[in-house]
Scaffold this motif. Structure first.
Motif, mmCIF file in Angstrom:
data_model
loop_
_atom_site.group_PDB
_atom_site.id
_atom_site.type_symbol
_atom_site.label_atom_id
_atom_site.label_comp_id
_atom_site.label_asym_id
_atom_site.label_seq_id
_atom_site.Cartn_x
_atom_site.Cartn_y
_atom_site.Cartn_z
ATOM 1 N N HIS A 161 -23.791 -9.265 -12.060
ATOM 2 C CA HIS A 161 -23.585 -10.146 -10.917
ATOM 3 C C HIS A 161 -22.593 -9.542 -9.921
ATOM 4 O O HIS A 161 -22.854 -9.493 -8.718
ATOM 5 N N ARG A 162 -21.468 -9.084 -10.429
ATOM 6 C CA ARG A 162 -20.425 -8.568 -9.541
ATOM 7 C C ARG A 162 -20.812 -7.235 -8.909
ATOM 8 O O ARG A 162 -20.307 -6.889 -7.837
ATOM 9 N N SER A 163 -21.690 -6.484 -9.540
ATOM 10 C CA SER A 163 -22.111 -5.195 -8.992
ATOM 11 C C SER A 163 -23.212 -5.333 -7.938
ATOM 12 O O SER A 163 -23.588 -4.348 -7.302
ATOM 13 N N GLY A 164 -23.742 -6.549 -7.764
ATOM 14 C CA GLY A 164 -24.821 -6.760 -6.809
ATOM 15 C C GLY A 164 -26.203 -6.523 -7.377
ATOM 16 O O GLY A 164 -27.189 -6.511 -6.634
ATOM 17 N N ALA A 165 -26.296 -6.357 -8.703
ATOM 18 C CA ALA A 165 -27.604 -6.127 -9.317
ATOM 19 C C ALA A 165 -28.425 -7.407 -9.409
ATOM 20 O O ALA A 165 -29.656 -7.348 -9.480
ATOM 21 N N ALA A 166 -27.747 -8.569 -9.424
ATOM 22 C CA ALA A 166 -28.467 -9.838 -9.595
ATOM 23 C C ALA A 166 -27.643 -10.985 -9.047
ATOM 24 O O ALA A 166 -26.423 -11.017 -9.219
ATOM 25 N N ASP A 167 -28.326 -11.928 -8.384
ATOM 26 C CA ASP A 167 -27.675 -13.179 -7.999
ATOM 27 C C ASP A 167 -27.666 -14.151 -9.171
ATOM 28 O O ASP A 167 -26.950 -15.150 -9.153
ATOM 29 N N GLY A 168 -28.462 -13.869 -10.157
ATOM 30 C CA GLY A 168 -28.582 -14.697 -11.344
ATOM 31 C C GLY A 168 -29.724 -14.161 -12.178
ATOM 32 O O GLY A 168 -30.166 -13.023 -11.978
#
Length: 426
Positions: A373-380
């Motif tokens: 989440h924090r790396s921008g790989a997924a919003d959820g």
């Protein structure tokens, strides 16, 4: 905040889940089973449950994953819940825009504004032959039809103004100036409108898309508010998210407003050893011959004599592979990341088929979710429990509280009146 969605799928996303002694296989025709799953998701404050659909029986002996028609089932689930979103697949190849728009608007009314539509074009010729077609239309044709289909459905939902209903008993039920035909005359559809269902609580259902092809990504970039993505690791997830957001900006949309949720398979245990045992228990139920035959097809070589508990033999690099590359690339990623035995690889492919897989304690799984989440790989994530109902219950009861304690996930639905609001839109 993270977004979490539960992907409902028969007895679970592991191919052998239905064979487990504790599986709910005898209850797949019982609506109370699905109502209980939806209430479990709501107990965990999840954004939505997602009910996929299919239009042909794939393998009667190995388990048919499609049982109750999703829109019908979701209508009952809407009455059994109060807050959780309800997302369903509707095929743009087999329905018409008017039919889909009317059903989805009705369900949005029934649920009080909690409906989402996963736009799909369908895949299999066997499905086409249940709808009067000899075979599926060509890929490009399906997506051109889908784009026009969505445009017509959106116009139908907008054919009623929010304040069109007057209910003046002196003689005016609705203001004629606020109920308009759409006069859609396109390449694939003729739809005059207006819709026979007045404007629903959300105005229009939330649009989801799961396409990974070029045309699928373009459709998602133009239309979708939520994306169900496929990514085994964070690197590929970030690449996909970046590409999707760039395409959305090129289409004149706010790319950062799209909620991207890769699939997530989890095995939760009080210890890592317990979690691994849960995976091994399901993997042991796989029909080995059938699973090796499927792997042989994926890697285009005979795997029938591979030793199950030995490491996966060395496979050619992607650059030398001449078959379909998407699944093969995922298999190479799994081998590189996890160094599995053949049996473990078969189990990973059986549960999610290349989606992100996390095995461990609630804390270790929450750690990985937070990093993605924090790396921008997924919003959820679109949760894909290997086995229902236990897998969803374990995630809700043990992983969600850890995420809540870290301030990563909501503790209540307070303030959100619709699925769109749960996803951060208005």
């Amino acid at each position: 905040m993270l977004h979490l969605n539960a992907f409902l799928f028969g007895c679970g996303h592991h191919t052998a889940a239905w064979r487990h002694p504790d599986s709910p296989v005898e209850r797949l025709g019982d609506i109370t089973y699905y109502e209980e799953l939806a209430r479990t998701a709501e107990r965990g404050c999840l954004d939505a449950v997602f009910f996929a659909d299919g239009h042909s029986v794939l393998d009667p002996a190995g388990g048919s994953w499609w049982f109750l028609e999703p829109l019908t089932a979701l209508a009952a689930m809407a009455r059994a819940t109060d807050h959780v979103g309800l997302v369903t697949t509707v095929s743009t190849t087999f329905y018409t825009p008017f039919h889909a728009a009317r059903m989805l608007a009705s369900l949005d009314h029934i649920s009080g504004g909690r409906v989402g539509w996963n736009v799909v074009t369908s895949m299999f010729d066997a499905e086409a032959r249940n709808h009067g077609l000899e075979a599926m239309p060509a890929h490009a044709e399906r997506y051109a039809r889908a784009d026009e289909f969505v445009g017509a459905a959106l116009a139908l939902w907008d054919s009623w103004d929010a304040d069109a209903l007057v209910f003046d008993r002196a003689g005016l039920w609705a203001d004629p100036d606020k109920v308009r035909p759409i006069h859609h005359h396109g390449e694939h559809f003729l739809v005059d409108g207006p819709l026979t269902v007045p404007r629903s609580p959300q105005g229009r259902p939330v649009l989801f898309q799961a396409g990974s092809s070029e045309q699928g990504r373009d459709l998602a970039a133009r239309r979708a508010e939520g994306i169900y993505a496929v990514a085994y690791d964070a690197e590929s997830a970030k690449s996909y998210a970046s590409d999707l957001r760039q395409r959305a900006r090129a289409a004149g949309r706010d790319g950062d407003a799209i909620v991207i949720m890769p699939g997530l398979v989890t095995y939760v245990g009080s210890t890592m050893e317990e979690a691994k045992r849960k995976k091994a228990e399901l993997d042991a139920l796989l029909p080995v011959e059938q699973s090796l035959a499927q792997l042989s097809m994926f890697v285009e070589q005979d795997c029938s004599d591979w030793e199950l508990d030995a490491p996966v033999p060395t496979l050619p690099p992607l650059s030398e592979f001449t078959g379909p590359q998407g699944r093969y690339e995922t298999i190479l990623r799994i081998i590189q990341k996890d160094a599995p035995t053949v049996r473990e690889l078969l189990g990973t492919l059986a549960a999610g088929g290349g989606h992100c897989t996390m095995i461990g304690t609630p804390e270790s799984i929450a750690d990985k979710i937070e990093r993605w989440h924090r790396s921008g790989a997924a919003d959820g994530f679109n949760l894909m429990p290997p086995m229902y109902p236990h897998g969803l219950e374990e995630f809700v009861e043990h992983v969600v509280p850890v995420l809540q304690e870290r301030g990563l996930f909501r503790r209540s639905y307070e303030g959100a009146r619709s699925l769109r609001e749960l996803l951060g839109g208005r």
